[in-house]
Design a protein around this motif. Structure first.
Motif, short mmCIF file in Angstrom:
data_model
loop_
_atom_site.label_atom_id
_atom_site.label_comp_id
_atom_site.label_asym_id
_atom_site.label_seq_id
_atom_site.Cartn_x
_atom_site.Cartn_y
_atom_site.Cartn_z
N PHE A 76 0.95 -1.19 0.01
CA PHE A 76 0.02 -0.02 0.05
C PHE A 76 0.80 1.35 -0.03
O PHE A 76 0.64 2.16 -0.63
N ALA A 77 1.79 1.40 0.95
CA ALA A 77 2.82 2.47 0.95
C ALA A 77 3.43 2.64 -0.36
O ALA A 77 3.54 3.83 -0.91
N VAL A 78 4.04 1.55 -0.93
CA VAL A 78 4.80 1.71 -2.05
C VAL A 78 3.85 2.26 -3.48
O VAL A 78 4.08 3.18 -4.30
N GLY A 79 2.55 1.64 -3.31
CA GLY A 79 1.41 2.18 -4.35
C GLY A 79 1.27 3.52 -4.10
O GLY A 79 1.13 4.41 -5.12
N ALA A 80 1.03 4.09 -2.88
CA ALA A 80 0.74 5.59 -2.64
C ALA A 80 1.80 6.31 -3.04
O ALA A 80 1.68 7.56 -3.80
N LEU A 81 3.13 6.00 -2.65
CA LEU A 81 4.34 6.84 -3.28
C LEU A 81 4.50 6.72 -4.79
O LEU A 81 4.67 7.82 -5.28
N ASN A 82 4.18 5.51 -5.24
CA ASN A 82 4.22 5.65 -6.77
C ASN A 82 3.31 6.49 -7.50
O ASN A 82 3.37 6.91 -8.70
N ALA A 83 1.95 6.52 -6.88
CA ALA A 83 1.01 7.55 -7.43
C ALA A 83 1.30 9.00 -7.36
O ALA A 83 1.08 9.70 -8.35
N TRP A 84 2.02 9.36 -6.39
CA TRP A 84 2.73 10.65 -6.41
C TRP A 84 3.91 11.06 -7.25
O TRP A 84 3.81 12.10 -7.99
N VAL A 85 4.52 9.86 -7.23
CA VAL A 85 5.68 9.82 -8.24
C VAL A 85 4.99 10.08 -9.68
O VAL A 85 5.67 10.91 -10.60
N SER A 86 3.85 9.44 -9.96
CA SER A 86 3.54 9.49 -11.30
C SER A 86 2.80 10.82 -11.59
O SER A 86 3.02 11.40 -12.72
N ILE A 87 2.35 11.28 -10.89
CA ILE A 87 1.87 12.95 -10.90
C ILE A 87 3.11 13.83 -11.34
O ILE A 87 2.91 14.56 -12.18
N LEU A 88 4.06 13.61 -10.55
CA LEU A 88 5.25 14.60 -10.75
C LEU A 88 5.77 14.29 -12.10
O LEU A 88 6.11 15.07 -12.85
N ARG A 89 5.81 13.00 -12.61
CA ARG A 89 6.59 12.38 -13.91
C ARG A 89 5.41 13.10 -15.07
O ARG A 89 5.97 13.72 -15.94
N HIS A 90 4.49 12.90 -14.56
CA HIS A 90 3.22 13.56 -15.84
C HIS A 90 3.44 14.95 -16.05
O HIS A 90 3.48 15.79 -16.97
N ARG A 91 3.47 15.82 -14.98
CA ARG A 91 3.83 17.20 -14.89
C ARG A 91 4.89 17.46 -15.72
O ARG A 91 5.16 18.62 -16.51
N VAL A 92 6.13 16.96 -15.31
CA VAL A 92 7.30 17.38 -15.85
C VAL A 92 7.29 17.03 -17.49
O VAL A 92 7.92 17.74 -18.27
#
Length: 599
Positions: A76-92
């Motif tokens: 669950f923690a890795v999934g939540a972290l990855n969701a946040w990283v995905s948002i940053l990736r998409h913005r960049v």
């Protein structure tokens, strides 16, 4: 992201690939951030199967509920972290694409401005439009490779390493499978690149034909050529459609291979893992992890193929942009100083002399000949004209452009508030704007708009009538207040009443300034200080309008308008927009030639 007023830099025009790499280098930090975020995102996706394998092997045992909950919490923690990283990736990555888009637009627009009047002779309007509308977006999309592309390579290597720890044969299949897929998809991708290039070329031709057709519809109809142009347009449309079908056929194969081959490849990996588990070489948890790794690899392997597709299209688009950027303006070898003050302009080819400080009218039997004289006097092509005894092409071009303005009656009008359209590069106060509008007899244009000078005007003035556009162009030229104004047919689309007002006000507004007007209108000719009569490209007579009428039968036949002004209408309104009127011109009228755009 690049600022609207920031220097976009000097593009690398040695080829399509180099241009794309230049776009990456211009935002190296953001590109690296996109690659790191994409790699982290995909690696964290691959971490989930590992955590699931641990949960199955270590947690699905009697009395190990706490261990199972711990591994589930980690997932669950890795999934939540990855969701946040995905948002940053998409913005960049969005910023990477937008920067590439805007930077390319700035480079292309800046280069088009530098080319100036050379552009229509070197590139078709359709080609420029196609680059601005389609190619810029296509090449910007190709930069996705710096994010998910790098991430796919990283996660591919990570998953191969994880599989190597489980089974060497599985790792070998994964490592060898992608090169095989690349070999199978390479030929269709190269074929797509060739088909895409042909499609873009035909698209540019058709776009140019549409622009020509829209701009000359009335003339074509009057000359009986509308049917011929319509047939040519149909033929071009058929060729473009056929080429589009070829592009679609190749693209469908590339996309089918992009979905089918990875699925087939990963099915083989899953089957091998199931066989190894049945033989006891792998645990159930490892089988679950292998299945998860396979699911994760579907994205990167599919993206490898999509990346090749996007890169091929991006290179085609970049090559078109580079071809435009390689065009060079005509060399400016001028080194002599311009005249210190008002000086005579002389065109030896025709014998036309423009006396400083006076209003000169140029009446030509053939309008194209008058236009050619203006082009030479304004240095919009090869010329041996002199300015104060100095050859015009021996004076630096910026000095000529700063002091000599050619006001074409078909000059481009950009979209925006009327105030900005009139001011252009010459910001002016309210009083100066009002004076220019008055001199061009355009007060009714301003009054007819909902917000006056602050009203928005469509590109090329499409929201205005033909006569209104002509007066807006004249007001813009008068607001610039150049030392020398060369105006091409500034009243040709006006009714007689408005034309007379413009003629009176133009003379008053340019009092003491050097002005040349090409026209055959008696209303304008009568108010000129000197009229130059041009026949067969040479000066046939010079003098005041009444004297030429009395002494020159050919001049009298040219300017006499029995039956009223050609542009008159019963209600005194401007003539309709030629681009939207399909009626033939008056008998004996000579259609004005197509002109290059002037600022």
């Amino acid at each position: 992201m690049i600022d609207a007023y920031e220097d976009p830099g000097t593009p690398d025009t040695r080829g399509g690939w180099r241009f794309l790499w230049w776009l990456v280098r211009c935002q190296a930090g953001r590109s690296v951030a996109g690659a790191l975020l994409a790699s982290t995102w995909m690696v964290l996706l691959a971490a989930q199967p590992y955590l699931m394998a641990r949960a199955v092997d270590d947690g699905l045992l009697p009395g190990r509920l706490g261990v199972l909950a711990g591994w589930a919490g980690a997932m669950f923690a890795v999934g939540a972290l990855n969701a946040w990283v995905s948002i940053l990736r998409h913005r960049v990555m969005t910023r990477v694409r937008m920067d590439a888009n805007f930077r390319t637009v700035k480079v292309v627009v800046g280069h088009v401005v530098r080319l100036g009047a050379v552009l229509p002779r070197r590139a078709g309007a359709g080609e420029v439009v196609t680059i601005g509308v389609g190619d810029v977006q296509t090449l910007a999309t190709a930069l996705t490779v710096v994010g998910p592309g790098v991430g796919s390579l990283v996660v591919y290597a990570v998953v191969a390493g994880l599989l190597l720890a489980i089974s060497a044969p599985l790792a070998a299949v994964v490592l060898l499978g992608v090169p095989v897929i690349a070999l199978l998809t390479g030929p269709p991708a190269r074929r797509l690149q060739g088909a895409e290039s042909g499609y873009r070329e035909l698209q540019g031709i058709l776009t140019a034909r549409i622009a020509d057709l829209a701009g000359g519809l009335r003339v074509l109809n009057g000359l009986g050529g509308k049917g011929l142009v319509a047939d040519a347009f149909r033929n071009d449309s058929r060729r473009l459609r056929a080429q589009g079908y070829r592009v679609g056929a190749v693209a469908s194969w590339v996309q089918a291979l992009g979905v089918g081959l990875p699925t087939l490849f990963l099915a083989v990996v899953t089957w091998l893992a199931a066989r190894l588990t049945a033989e006891g070489s792998m645990s159930v948890g490892e089988l679950v992890s292998v299945y998860g790794y396979v699911a994760v690899l579907v994205g990167p392997v599919s993206f490898f193929i999509r990346m090749a597709y996007d890169l091929n299209r991006g290179v085609v688009a970049a090559r078109r942009a580079v071809r435009l950027l390689r065009l060079e303006p005509e060399p400016d070898t001028g080194t002599l100083p311009a005249p210190a003050g008002p000086a005579e302009l002389h065109d030896p080819a025709s014998g036309v002399r423009v006396v400083p400080g006076r209003l000169t009218a140029l009446a030509a039997v053939r309008p194209a000949e008058a236009t050619a004289v203006v082009d030479r006097l304004g240095r919009y092509g090869p010329t041996d004209a002199t300015w104060g005894g100095v050859r015009l092409d021996a004076v630096p071009l910026p000095d000529v452009r700063r002091r000599v303005l050619v006001a074409d009656n078909e000059a481009d009008l950009f979209a925006g508030p009327l105030r900005e359209v009139l001011a252009a590069a010459h910001p002016a106060d309210e009083a100066a704007l009002r004076r220019a509008v008055h001199a061009a007899a355009a007060e009714d244009v301003v009054r007819g708009l909902p917000d006056g000078l602050d009203s928005a005007v469509a590109g090329q003035g499409r929201s205005l009538s033909g006569g209104q556009r002509q007066r807006v162009r004249l007001a813009r030229a008068l607001l610039a207040d150049p030392e020398v104004l060369l105006a091409v047919e500034p009243t040709s689309a006006l009714d007689a009443h408005t034309e007379a007002a413009v003629a009176d006000r133009l003379r008053a507004a340019r009092e003491g300034r050097t002005t040349l007007v090409t026209t055959t209108s008696p209303l304008v000719l009568a108010r000129a200080d000197t009229v130059v009569f041009l026949a067969d490209g040479k000066v046939a007579a010079t003098g005041p309008h009444p004297a030429l009428l009395a002494e020159q039968p050919a001049y009298r036949a040219l300017v006499a308008r029995d039956g009223g002004e050609p542009g008159d209408t019963p209600d005194g309104e401007d003539t309709p927009d030629p681009a939207t009127t399909a009626t033939a011109p008056p008998t004996g009228a000579v259609a004005p030639p197509a002109k290059e755009p002037r600022a």
